[in-house]
Design a protein around this motif. Structure first.
Motif, mmCIF file in Angstrom:
data_model
loop_
_atom_site.group_PDB
_atom_site.id
_atom_site.type_symbol
_atom_site.label_atom_id
_atom_site.label_comp_id
_atom_site.label_asym_id
_atom_site.label_seq_id
_atom_site.Cartn_x
_atom_site.Cartn_y
_atom_site.Cartn_z
ATOM 1 N N UNK A 43 2.830 3.430 -3.313
ATOM 2 C CA UNK A 43 1.453 3.789 -2.948
ATOM 3 C C UNK A 43 1.223 3.450 -1.475
ATOM 4 N N UNK A 44 0.197 4.047 -0.893
ATOM 5 C CA UNK A 44 -0.158 3.811 0.509
ATOM 6 C C UNK A 44 -1.566 3.219 0.579
ATOM 7 N N UNK A 45 -1.750 2.309 1.552
ATOM 8 C CA UNK A 45 -3.039 1.598 1.647
ATOM 9 C C UNK A 45 -3.412 1.400 3.112
ATOM 10 N N UNK A 46 -4.663 1.773 3.402
ATOM 11 C CA UNK A 46 -5.190 1.598 4.756
ATOM 12 C C UNK A 46 -6.480 0.768 4.734
ATOM 13 N N UNK A 47 -7.447 1.235 3.943
ATOM 14 C CA UNK A 47 -8.735 0.556 3.885
ATOM 15 C C UNK A 47 -9.120 0.185 2.462
ATOM 16 N N UNK A 48 -9.991 -0.803 2.377
ATOM 17 C CA UNK A 48 -10.528 -1.214 1.081
ATOM 18 C C UNK A 48 -11.623 -0.236 0.666
ATOM 19 N N UNK A 49 -12.135 -0.446 -0.516
ATOM 20 C CA UNK A 49 -13.188 0.445 -1.023
ATOM 21 C C UNK A 49 -14.429 0.418 -0.136
ATOM 22 N N UNK A 50 -14.685 -0.702 0.548
ATOM 23 C CA UNK A 50 -15.871 -0.788 1.403
ATOM 24 C C UNK A 50 -15.601 -0.295 2.830
ATOM 25 N N UNK A 51 -14.375 0.207 3.085
ATOM 26 C CA UNK A 51 -14.077 0.789 4.386
ATOM 27 C C UNK A 51 -13.446 -0.132 5.396
ATOM 28 N N UNK A 52 -13.239 -1.385 5.055
ATOM 29 C CA UNK A 52 -12.598 -2.310 5.988
ATOM 30 C C UNK A 52 -11.077 -2.217 5.845
ATOM 31 N N UNK A 53 -10.387 -2.394 6.945
ATOM 32 C CA UNK A 53 -8.926 -2.267 6.946
ATOM 33 C C UNK A 53 -8.269 -3.505 6.334
ATOM 34 N N UNK A 54 -7.171 -3.281 5.619
ATOM 35 C CA UNK A 54 -6.420 -4.425 5.090
ATOM 36 C C UNK A 54 -5.801 -5.219 6.245
ATOM 37 N N UNK A 55 -5.221 -4.536 7.202
ATOM 38 C CA UNK A 55 -4.741 -5.109 8.464
ATOM 39 C C UNK A 55 -3.474 -5.948 8.368
ATOM 40 N N UNK A 56 -3.216 -6.593 7.226
ATOM 41 C CA UNK A 56 -1.992 -7.387 7.111
ATOM 42 C C UNK A 56 -1.486 -7.403 5.676
ATOM 43 N N UNK A 57 -0.232 -7.775 5.533
ATOM 44 C CA UNK A 57 0.427 -7.748 4.226
ATOM 45 C C UNK A 57 -0.208 -8.730 3.245
ATOM 46 N N UNK A 58 -0.580 -9.907 3.724
ATOM 47 C CA UNK A 58 -1.135 -10.930 2.839
ATOM 48 C C UNK A 58 -2.445 -10.470 2.209
ATOM 49 N N UNK A 59 -3.295 -9.827 3.002
ATOM 50 C CA UNK A 59 -4.580 -9.347 2.488
ATOM 51 C C UNK A 59 -4.383 -8.275 1.424
ATOM 52 N N UNK A 60 -3.470 -7.349 1.675
ATOM 53 C CA UNK A 60 -3.212 -6.296 0.692
ATOM 54 C C UNK A 60 -2.580 -6.876 -0.571
ATOM 55 N N UNK A 61 -1.666 -7.788 -0.424
ATOM 56 C CA UNK A 61 -1.019 -8.407 -1.582
ATOM 57 C C UNK A 61 -2.059 -9.079 -2.480
ATOM 58 N N UNK A 62 -2.935 -9.817 -1.866
ATOM 59 C CA UNK A 62 -3.969 -10.515 -2.637
ATOM 60 C C UNK A 62 -4.885 -9.527 -3.353
ATOM 61 N N UNK A 63 -5.244 -8.435 -2.667
ATOM 62 C CA UNK A 63 -6.127 -7.432 -3.259
ATOM 63 C C UNK A 63 -5.463 -6.733 -4.440
ATOM 64 N N UNK A 64 -4.199 -6.407 -4.303
ATOM 65 C CA UNK A 64 -3.479 -5.731 -5.388
ATOM 66 C C UNK A 64 -3.319 -6.656 -6.598
ATOM 67 N N UNK A 65 -3.005 -7.888 -6.342
ATOM 68 C CA UNK A 65 -2.835 -8.851 -7.449
ATOM 69 C C UNK A 65 -4.143 -9.106 -8.164
ATOM 70 N N UNK A 66 -5.242 -9.104 -7.441
ATOM 71 C CA UNK A 66 -6.552 -9.285 -8.069
ATOM 72 C C UNK A 66 -6.910 -8.104 -8.971
ATOM 73 N N UNK A 67 -6.275 -6.963 -8.669
ATOM 74 C CA UNK A 67 -6.502 -5.776 -9.482
ATOM 75 C C UNK A 67 -5.568 -5.731 -10.690
ATOM 76 N N UNK A 68 -4.694 -6.745 -10.823
ATOM 77 C CA UNK A 68 -3.806 -6.827 -11.978
ATOM 78 C C UNK A 68 -2.412 -6.282 -11.738
ATOM 79 N N UNK A 69 -2.092 -5.916 -10.497
ATOM 80 C CA UNK A 69 -0.768 -5.364 -10.204
ATOM 81 C C UNK A 69 0.196 -6.481 -9.809
ATOM 82 N N UNK A 70 1.458 -6.252 -10.084
ATOM 83 C CA UNK A 70 2.526 -7.152 -9.618
ATOM 84 C C UNK A 70 3.150 -6.520 -8.383
ATOM 85 N N UNK A 71 3.099 -7.195 -7.258
ATOM 86 C CA UNK A 71 3.572 -6.639 -5.992
ATOM 87 C C UNK A 71 5.064 -6.909 -5.827
ATOM 88 N N UNK A 72 5.826 -5.844 -5.726
ATOM 89 C CA UNK A 72 7.280 -5.955 -5.569
ATOM 90 C C UNK A 72 7.731 -5.782 -4.128
#
Length: 358
Positions: free
Chosen positions: A153-182
């Motif tokens: 999958x590809x990711x640029x911005x969150x649902x509210x329009x702010x950029x993820x900007x770094x790997x740690x932020x995206x990882x945390x967001x995906x895990x909070x959604x119940x996904x396992x980040x590989x």
């Protein structure tokens, strides 16, 4: 001692270049004839009368060792002296020799020009998902992650329009959604306003249109290309080919330049140019495998690869089509191999999640 023999010639029609075949009673008649031109290498033309014999040299001229002048050959001796034996190549023999010479020279040139054979990476499955290999090619170590296209999958911005900007932020967001980040990696080149430089599609929605403009920088080195996931399969095409293809991908990004096209390096690359940068790319193989590649390190005395060296390495790894993603800032997250820390911010990010993309 002189040696004499009855004339022996090719059987066939009596006349020029032929003679009558002897009968079973061992008697025969010799028909006057002229030797064919190819025979003149060994036997001089002789007027033959009935009942005469033809002198044939007991020692034939030596095999030609090389050109020692027009119509001559020389055989080297161990004492570096030589003798030149005069003779004339026949036209048919010369043509044959030239054909062999050309074939050998062409084969030698092919061996010198041919790239090293592709070597399949020795992948090891990861507990987090996917598989990883590390290999060194021409003093640069490359990390290769093989992914299931259905999990990309590809990711640029969150649902509210702010950029993820770094790997740690995206990882945390995906895990909070119940996904396992590989896996996570920075995606394609972006503009100064922190937007993707070209096409960007998430979940089938086009957030940035295909960029077909001319410009400066790596993105605009032609041809650039598009990496996309459509109906669960990964594809890489030039931007021009994608534009006319009528595609409807779930995920897509545009970057540049194309590193490999149909298994061959981009012809615009300068072979011996030194342009060292840490780099990352995405590639597909001829049998539809998907690789993400990152330059991990280089040997003492070497340097990061140029575009051409990078393309050669991907070719060596078995890639068929490959797209450059970015350089210098490139990095990835692989559990147990590389963490989420990186020095600069990202715009687009590639993710592989299991069991499914949220």
């Amino acid at each position: 001692m002189n040696h004499f023999f009855r004339t022996v010639v090719p059987w066939g029609r009596a006349g020029v270049g032929a003679a009558e075949k002897p009968r079973c009673d061992n008697t025969h008649a010799i028909t006057p004839f002229t030797y064919t031109w190819s025979a003149q290498v060994y036997v001089k033309t002789t007027s033959v009368n009935l009942g005469t014999t033809t002198r044939i040299p007991a020692v034939l001229p030596p095999t030609p060792w090389g050109r020692a002048g027009v119509g001559a050959a020389e055989k080297p001796r161990s004492d570096s002296t030589h003798v030149i034996t005069p003779y004339t190549y026949t036209s048919s023999a010369q043509a044959y020799v030239n054909k062999i010479r050309k074939t050998l020279l062409a084969f030698a040139a092919l061996l010198l020009a041919a790239p090293a054979s592709a070597v399949a990476p020795e992948f090891k499955p990861l507990a987090s998902g996917g598989s990883y290999a590390s290999t060194t090619y021409k003093n640069v170590r490359y990390g290769i992650y093989q992914a299931d296209p259905a999990q990309v999958s590809l990711h640029w911005k969150t649902a509210d329009g702010s950029a993820y900007a770094n790997l740690a932020t995206l990882k945390r967001s995906l895990e909070q959604s119940g996904a396992h980040v590989a896996f996570l990696m920075n995606a394609g080149i972006y503009s100064q306003d922190d937007t993707p430089a070209g096409l960007w599609i998430e979940r089938g929605q086009t957030l940035v249109l295909l960029n077909r403009k001319n410009g400066k920088g790596n993105f605009h080195i032609q041809p650039n290309g598009v990496f996309y996931i459509e109906r669960g399969k990964a594809r890489i095409q030039t931007s021009a080919a994608y534009h006319i293809g009528g595609h409807h991908p779930d995920w897509a990004l545009q970057s540049g330049p194309m590193l490999l096209l149909d298994g061959k390096p981009n012809p615009r690359f300068v072979k011996n140019l030194s342009s060292p940068h840490k780099r990352n790319a995405v590639c597909t193989t001829a049998d539809n495998r998907l690789y993400f590649i990152l330059t991990e390190d280089y040997d003492l005395g070497s340097e990061w690869p140029s575009f051409h060296r990078f393309a050669e390495a991907l070719q060596h790894l078995g890639c068929h089509d490959a797209l450059y993603l970015d350089g210098t800032l490139s990095d990835w997250y692989l559990p147990g191999i590389s963490g989420t820390f990186h020095w600069t911010h990202y715009v687009g990010i590639i993710a592989v999640t299991t069991p499914e993309t949220p």
